[in-house]
Design a protein around this motif. Structure first.
Motif, short mmCIF file in Angstrom:
data_model
loop_
_atom_site.label_atom_id
_atom_site.label_comp_id
_atom_site.label_asym_id
_atom_site.label_seq_id
_atom_site.Cartn_x
_atom_site.Cartn_y
_atom_site.Cartn_z
N VAL A 10 1.20 -0.95 -0.67
CA VAL A 10 -0.56 0.16 -0.13
C VAL A 10 0.44 0.92 0.08
O VAL A 10 1.66 1.16 1.31
N ARG A 43 1.62 4.59 0.51
CA ARG A 43 0.79 5.39 1.89
C ARG A 43 2.02 6.52 1.63
O ARG A 43 2.12 7.71 2.38
N THR A 83 -6.02 9.04 -1.15
CA THR A 83 -6.22 8.03 0.24
C THR A 83 -7.97 6.94 0.34
O THR A 83 -7.90 6.36 0.92
N THR A 92 -7.42 4.62 -1.83
CA THR A 92 -6.71 3.41 -2.08
C THR A 92 -7.07 2.28 -0.12
O THR A 92 -7.14 1.20 -0.40
N ASN A 93 -8.10 2.80 0.59
CA ASN A 93 -7.81 2.43 1.55
C ASN A 93 -9.99 1.72 1.37
O ASN A 93 -9.58 0.74 1.63
N GLU A 135 2.73 -1.10 4.37
CA GLU A 135 2.56 -0.05 3.93
C GLU A 135 4.26 0.74 3.99
O GLU A 135 4.47 0.65 4.98
N LYS A 172 5.68 5.77 4.95
CA LYS A 172 5.18 6.55 5.84
C LYS A 172 6.81 6.44 6.75
O LYS A 172 6.63 6.12 7.93
#
Length: 687
Positions: free
Chosen positions: A73, A75, A85, A88-89, A111, A114
């Protein structure tokens, strides 16, 4: 159940060979010559060999292993644009729900983007995250990977193995438009006050062309507006205003429908380097501390020093013929008329007016200060006498006039309350004690009605060191000629090097020594704010993030006159910091990082890698909204994608739980077969 046959010989292989080969040859010879009972003997031989080889039937109970699916994912900061966003969720939740239906898959969600370190957030590194997800998985158990990203990935490998399919689900829309600006050539260093050549380029997708206005700012102050041709490299010339860190910023206006304005600004960090500072030091008659200022300034590599000592004033007549004198004439006109503006600082060290300088030249010096020059008076007893320079037109630039008193007694120079906060004297070594941990002085000059800031004091709280601004220039006055005692180590000496150097550099407007100064800098993903002030409480600093969010950072006193604050940040880019009337800029993370160089979602970057593995690249959002493909388990190495489905490979690997053994010739049953075979052979021979 998994049945198989294994052999567990009762004898070693060499011994078995030695026994069975001769017997087999005899049995075959009997068959060749058609002897009676040869078939029974051969059957008995086979039964004996089978008994010695001891075949065993094995029943293995195995538990099948799951294939590992990696869901990567994205981020990164570019995923915060628009609805990416949320897309993506939703895609992640839908994938997890569909993959949960298949018990043969072990799903790992990773993820990426980040990281806490700024350097790790400048690029979208999804393949690095993918490699980490499969680090403990053998190739035979890798089912494949699904990436949910905007397609702006910066670590795509040149070659991709075909062991498992890679699928990419792209967020964003296919018709996105964006305009961005970047520096093409930006030197890291430049000379203060000198123009520096740079180049930049404005880029727009979708075939946009034409001219665009580019705003050029240095350290937050707009200096010009340039016209740039979209797509072409454009020249730019900038003059660096100050020494140290300078931020040059280019900005363009957004266009309607643009997905983000984060990359409508580009910055370059430039370190300004001063050319050598030119200092004119004029000493009066020789005295014990005459060489203190000279030695200090000569040891500073950034200072070009011109030093004159008045050894022979015009009124001195001792009968020495002029042609026998080796003294250099004081070039007053050249220094104080023709080249006075070439000097950054003029120092009068125990100088008195004795007709060496025409009275008009003191007006030139006062005018030099008013227009931005720097003057330092290192006063001795002469300043209190009849020949004091305070009795010349220079008096208009002086921060205090003498009373005529000369105090001659031992005293400790001390910092005033103002001096404890002023950058010139703050934190001087030895100043935190009472009495201070430095030597005494024994003479100072009395003055009245001082102007500016008194940062050091002598006996009876009399001013000892004055710092004053006059017009655009600055003036300092040291009301004692005893500083050389510190340099000579008398009673342990004192911090004369730090004090003298700070005085000189404050007079020459060194930014780090400004009383009111706001600076900020990035430390990883932490923004550090530093505030120098003469006030008791400057209040919190106001911070505007690259995305336009406002933050308030409290500042706490680290020492008198110095307040510090810091805040954890989550965005990479240029931050604007304000406090009172002051403002500053700071950049978090590497300048012009790839993460922001191109933010338009794309399928082209990941397509070669996906197709090389038999996978696919497709957009999540279509005409009907968000659409997720179906999941299909599959075997083999065929292409693993269709119009509305993606395939993930299953594995044949398993874990052995238990094994059941069944010996063929074990126990009484095997013995009975062997005896029956041998007995039948004997029976036949007996007939």
């Amino acid at each position: 159940m998994n049945w198989s046959v294994a052999f567990e010989p009762l004898l070693s292989w060499p011994l078995l060979t030695a026994i069975l080969i001769p017997v087999a040859l005899l049995a075959l010879a009997g068959l060749w010559f058609r002897q009676r009972g040869s078939l029974l003997r051969l059957a008995a031989l086979v039964a004996l060999a089978a008994a010695l080889f001891n075949p065993v039937f094995l029943n293995e109970e195995r538990e099948p292993l799951k294939s590992v699916v990696a869901v990567i994912v994205d981020r990164s900061q570019s995923q915060d644009i628009g609805d990416r966003t949320e897309e993506t969720n939703q895609a992640l939740a839908g994938l997890q729900e569909r993959l949960a239906r298949f018990r043969q898959f072990d799903v790992r969600v990773i993820e990426a983007g980040k990281a806490s370190a700024a350097d790790d957030r400048t690029e979208t590194r999804l393949f690095g995250a993918l490699e980490g997800a499969f680090r403990d998985v053998p190739p035979s158990r890798i089912a494949g990977a699904v990436m949910i990203t905007d397609g702006q990935v910066h670590d795509v490998p040149a070659k991709t193995a075909r062991s498992a399919p890679l699928h990419a689900l792209i967020t964003g829309n296919a018709d996105e438009i964006d305009r961005r600006i970047r520096f093409e050539n930006a030197p890291r260093f430049g000379i203060v006050g000198k123009p520096m050549d740079m180049t930049y380029r404005v880029i727009a997708n979708g075939g946009e062309s034409g001219m665009v206005d580019v705003r050029v700012s240095v350290n937050g102050q707009q200096i010009s507006v340039e016209r740039a041709q979209i797509g072409q490299e454009m020249p730019l010339q900038v003059t660096i205003p100050t020494a140290g860190r300078n931020i040059v910023e280019l900005a363009i206006d957004p266009v309607p429908g643009e997905i983000t304005s984060a990359n409508n600004r580009a910055i370059a960090l430039l370190d300004g380097i001063r050319e050598n500072l030119r200092v004119l030091l004029v000493s009066g008659e020789p005295h014990a501390g005459e060489r203190t200022w000279r030695n200090l300034l000569k040891s500073d590599a950034s200072v070009d020093l011109v030093h004159f000592t008045i050894l022979r004033p015009p009124e001195k007549q001792d009968g020495t013929p002029i042609n026998e004198l080796s003294l250099i004439a004081f070039p007053t006109r050249e220094l104080f008329v023709e080249k006075i503006n070439d000097f950054d600082l003029i120092i009068f060290d125990r100088y008195q007016h004795r007709d060496v300088l025409p009275i008009l030249y003191y007006d030139y010096i006062a005018e030099y200060v008013e227009k931005g020059g720097a003057l330092l008076i290192a006063a001795g007893p002469e300043y209190a006498g009849d020949a004091s320079i305070a009795r010349t037109p220079l008096m208009s630039a002086l921060p205090a006039l003498p009373t005529g008193d000369v105090v001659e007694e031992g005293f400790y120079p001390r910092l005033t309350e103002t001096g404890k906060r002023h950058p010139v004297t703050r934190g001087l070594e030895g100043s935190d004690f009472e009495p201070p941990h430095w030597s005494r002085w024994f003479r100072m000059i009395g003055v009245e009605q001082p102007e500016g800031e008194v940062v050091m004091k002598g006996p009876d709280d009399r001013p000892l060191l004055l710092l004053n601004r006059k017009g655009e220039g600055r003036v300092g006055m040291f009301l004692s000629d005893q500083g050389w005692l510190w340099a000579r180590g008398f009673e342990g000496g004192g911090p004369h090097v730090a004090l003298y150097r700070r005085i000189a550099h404050w007079l020459m407007k060194e930014p780090e020594l400004e009383e009111e100064r706001l600076t900020a800098d990035g430390r990883g993903m932490v923004l550090d704010v530093r505030r120098q002030t003469m006030s008791d409480n400057p209040g919190p600093a106001q911070v505007i993030t690259p995305s336009g969010k406002a933050l308030s950072v409290p500042l706490t006193q680290a020492e008198p006159g110095l307040f510090l604050g810091s805040v954890e940040t989550s965005e990479i880019g240029l931050y604007q910091i304000g406090n009172g009337d002051l403002s500053a800029l700071a950049h978090i993370g590497p300048v012009n990082a790839p993460e922001f160089s191109d933010t338009v979602s794309t399928e082209s970057i990941l397509r070669p890698a996906a197709e090389a593995t038999g996978g696919s690249v497709r957009r999540l959002v279509g005409a009907g909204g968000l659409s997720l493909p179906s999941i299909v388990p599959m075997r083999g190495t065929a292409d693993a994608a269709g119009r509305d489905w993606i395939g993930l490979r299953t594995t044949n690997d398993s874990v052995l739980k238990s094994v059941s053994r069944l010996p063929t010739f074990g126990g009484f049953f095997g013995l009975a077969i062997l005896l029956l075979a041998l007995g039948s052979m004997w029976y036949r021979e007996g007939r």
